[in-house]
Motif scaffolding. Structure first.
Motif, short mmCIF file in Angstrom:
data_model
loop_
_atom_site.label_atom_id
_atom_site.label_comp_id
_atom_site.label_asym_id
_atom_site.label_seq_id
_atom_site.Cartn_x
_atom_site.Cartn_y
_atom_site.Cartn_z
N UNK A 1 18.85 12.81 2.62
CA UNK A 1 18.90 11.86 1.51
C UNK A 1 19.84 10.73 1.88
N UNK A 2 19.58 9.54 1.34
CA UNK A 2 20.42 8.38 1.65
C UNK A 2 20.45 7.40 0.48
N UNK A 3 21.52 6.61 0.47
CA UNK A 3 21.73 5.61 -0.58
C UNK A 3 22.63 4.53 0.01
N UNK A 4 22.53 3.30 -0.49
CA UNK A 4 23.42 2.26 0.01
C UNK A 4 24.83 2.52 -0.51
N UNK A 5 25.83 2.20 0.31
CA UNK A 5 27.22 2.40 -0.10
C UNK A 5 27.57 1.57 -1.32
N UNK A 6 26.96 0.40 -1.44
CA UNK A 6 27.24 -0.47 -2.60
C UNK A 6 26.81 0.21 -3.89
N UNK A 7 25.61 0.79 -3.90
CA UNK A 7 25.12 1.48 -5.10
C UNK A 7 25.97 2.71 -5.38
N UNK A 8 26.31 3.47 -4.34
CA UNK A 8 27.14 4.65 -4.51
C UNK A 8 28.50 4.27 -5.09
N UNK A 9 29.08 3.20 -4.59
CA UNK A 9 30.37 2.73 -5.12
C UNK A 9 30.27 2.35 -6.59
N UNK A 10 29.13 1.79 -7.00
CA UNK A 10 28.95 1.41 -8.41
C UNK A 10 28.97 2.65 -9.31
N UNK A 11 28.35 3.74 -8.85
CA UNK A 11 28.39 4.99 -9.62
C UNK A 11 29.82 5.55 -9.65
N UNK A 12 30.48 5.54 -8.50
CA UNK A 12 31.83 6.09 -8.42
C UNK A 12 32.81 5.28 -9.27
N UNK A 13 32.58 3.98 -9.37
CA UNK A 13 33.46 3.14 -10.17
C UNK A 13 33.42 3.56 -11.64
N UNK A 14 32.23 3.90 -12.12
CA UNK A 14 32.08 4.36 -13.51
C UNK A 14 32.87 5.65 -13.73
N UNK A 15 32.77 6.59 -12.77
CA UNK A 15 33.48 7.86 -12.88
C UNK A 15 34.99 7.66 -12.74
N UNK A 16 35.40 6.76 -11.86
CA UNK A 16 36.83 6.48 -11.68
C UNK A 16 37.47 5.96 -12.96
N UNK A 17 36.75 5.09 -13.65
CA UNK A 17 37.29 4.50 -14.88
C UNK A 17 37.50 5.55 -15.96
N UNK A 18 36.74 6.65 -15.87
CA UNK A 18 36.89 7.74 -16.83
C UNK A 18 37.80 8.84 -16.29
N UNK B 1 36.73 7.79 -0.08
CA UNK B 1 37.32 7.11 -1.23
C UNK B 1 36.30 6.16 -1.84
N UNK B 2 36.34 6.04 -3.16
CA UNK B 2 35.51 5.07 -3.86
C UNK B 2 36.15 3.69 -3.76
N UNK B 3 35.44 2.65 -4.21
CA UNK B 3 35.96 1.30 -4.13
C UNK B 3 37.23 1.14 -4.97
N UNK B 4 37.25 1.78 -6.17
CA UNK B 4 38.44 1.68 -7.01
C UNK B 4 39.62 2.40 -6.37
N UNK B 5 39.35 3.57 -5.78
CA UNK B 5 40.42 4.29 -5.10
C UNK B 5 40.93 3.50 -3.90
N UNK B 6 40.01 2.87 -3.16
CA UNK B 6 40.44 2.03 -2.03
C UNK B 6 41.28 0.86 -2.51
N UNK B 7 40.93 0.32 -3.68
CA UNK B 7 41.71 -0.79 -4.24
C UNK B 7 43.12 -0.33 -4.58
N UNK B 8 43.22 0.85 -5.20
CA UNK B 8 44.55 1.38 -5.53
C UNK B 8 45.36 1.66 -4.26
N UNK B 9 44.66 2.21 -3.25
CA UNK B 9 45.35 2.47 -1.98
C UNK B 9 45.83 1.17 -1.35
#
Length: 317
Positions: A100-117, A257-265
């Protein structure tokens, strides 16, 4: 759609877009109260799942071959893809499995939603794959050759053919009308039969409610001379949270790490660097001040006076 797995304390989620995921979390936050870990299944064309049958390829080279195929299918570069694969059978001539595969950009968008919660994602995979997992867990694929059709999405049918616990065919078929869908299904099943042995199907199962399904299933029954049954016992939520997955595919395996986690790092690293620089500046100022004080003391007396003081000290002793 959401469901809380209380035994594992994992919140099982499914969505076709980050926006749908966010809306589901807002509407159903009470269902996941107390759960911090999340397993997510993603529907839609932006995540792919495909079987593979590689010949004369060593196990250590399988990932490289599959990544090249995924790059071509998704028209992106290799560093823009997140993918995972599972080998189900291998010998000296052939390696079989599924990926299975997905673009990292789309995956990051999903992870960003979960990070915010403040939710911790432990697994992200393709949704139809969880239907297949549910079939395996209910011992539906214990050696028989069956076809499974999923009509739960609008104008798309997911088709899966399995024999002896091996994936023969996996297709996502878009269609405009049921006549087109039926034609594609018949052609796919005939093509699968032409390539393998046995040629017959021990059963055709389907899920999803749509107008005209009875007529279509009757036609499939005539074409392939086998029983056609609706299968409504799927539990994709349990399959998503299960620790006993047949296809152990997780798009987070290599995604640290998700995009939000990378931003915090990144912010944290910048803060640490700023503090180090400030500490260096303060230390430098202190050294300069001490050097200045030493120079002032040195300039307050002559060398002869210093030598006299040293000699006097020796005499006192």
């Amino acid at each position: 759609m959401v469901k809380n797995n209380k035994e594992e304390h994992i919140w099982a989620l499914e969505a076709s877009s980050p926006e749908e995921l966010n809306a589901s979390l807002i509407a159903s936050r009470q269902e996941g109260a107390g759960a911090r870990s999340v397993s997510l299944s993603v529907r839609g064309p932006k995540v792919m799942v495909r079987p593979f049958h590689l010949e004369n390829v060593s196990l250590k080279d399988v990932g490289h071959h599959l990544l090249g195929e995924a790059v071509e299918l998704m028209s992106v570069t290799s560093d823009e893809i997140e993918f995972d694969f599972h080998v189900t059978k291998s010998d000296e001539q052939k390696v079989n499995g599924i990926y299975t595969c997905i673009s990292k950009k789309v995956l990051d968008d999903y992870l960003l939603v979960l990070d915010k919660e403040n939710l911790n994602p432990v697994k992200i995979t393709e949704h139809f794959l969880m239907h297949i997992e549910s079939l395996y867990q209910q011992n539906m694929l214990n050696g028989a050759r069956i076809c499974f059709l999923d009509f739960s999405a609008k104008n798309v049918v997911n088709l899966f053919v399995s024999s002896s616990r091996e994936c023969e065919l996996l297709r996502k078929i878009p269609f405009e009308d049921l006549e087109e869908a039926q034609s594609e299904i018949v052609q796919s099943l005939r093509s699968a039969s032409a390539k393998t042995w046995p040629k017959h199907y021990d059963g055709i199962y389907y899920t999803g409610d749509f107008q005209g399904k009875d007529k279509m299933m009757e036609e499939l029954k005539k074409h392939f001379h086998t029983d056609v049954e609706e299968f409504s016992a799927l539990d994709t939520k349990a399959a998503l949270c299960s620790n006993n997955a047949y296809y152990d595919l997780n798009l987070l395996k290599n995604h640290i790490f998700s995009s939000l986690q990378r931003r915090y790092i990144h912010i944290g690293v910048n803060v640490v660097l700023a503090l180090c620089l400030l500490n260096m500046m303060v230390s430098g100022i202190r050294i300069m001040m001490k050097g200045k004080a030493i120079n002032e003391i040195r300039s307050s007396y002559e060398a002869s006076e210093y030598q006299y003081a040293v000699d006097l000290g020796h005499n006192v002793k």
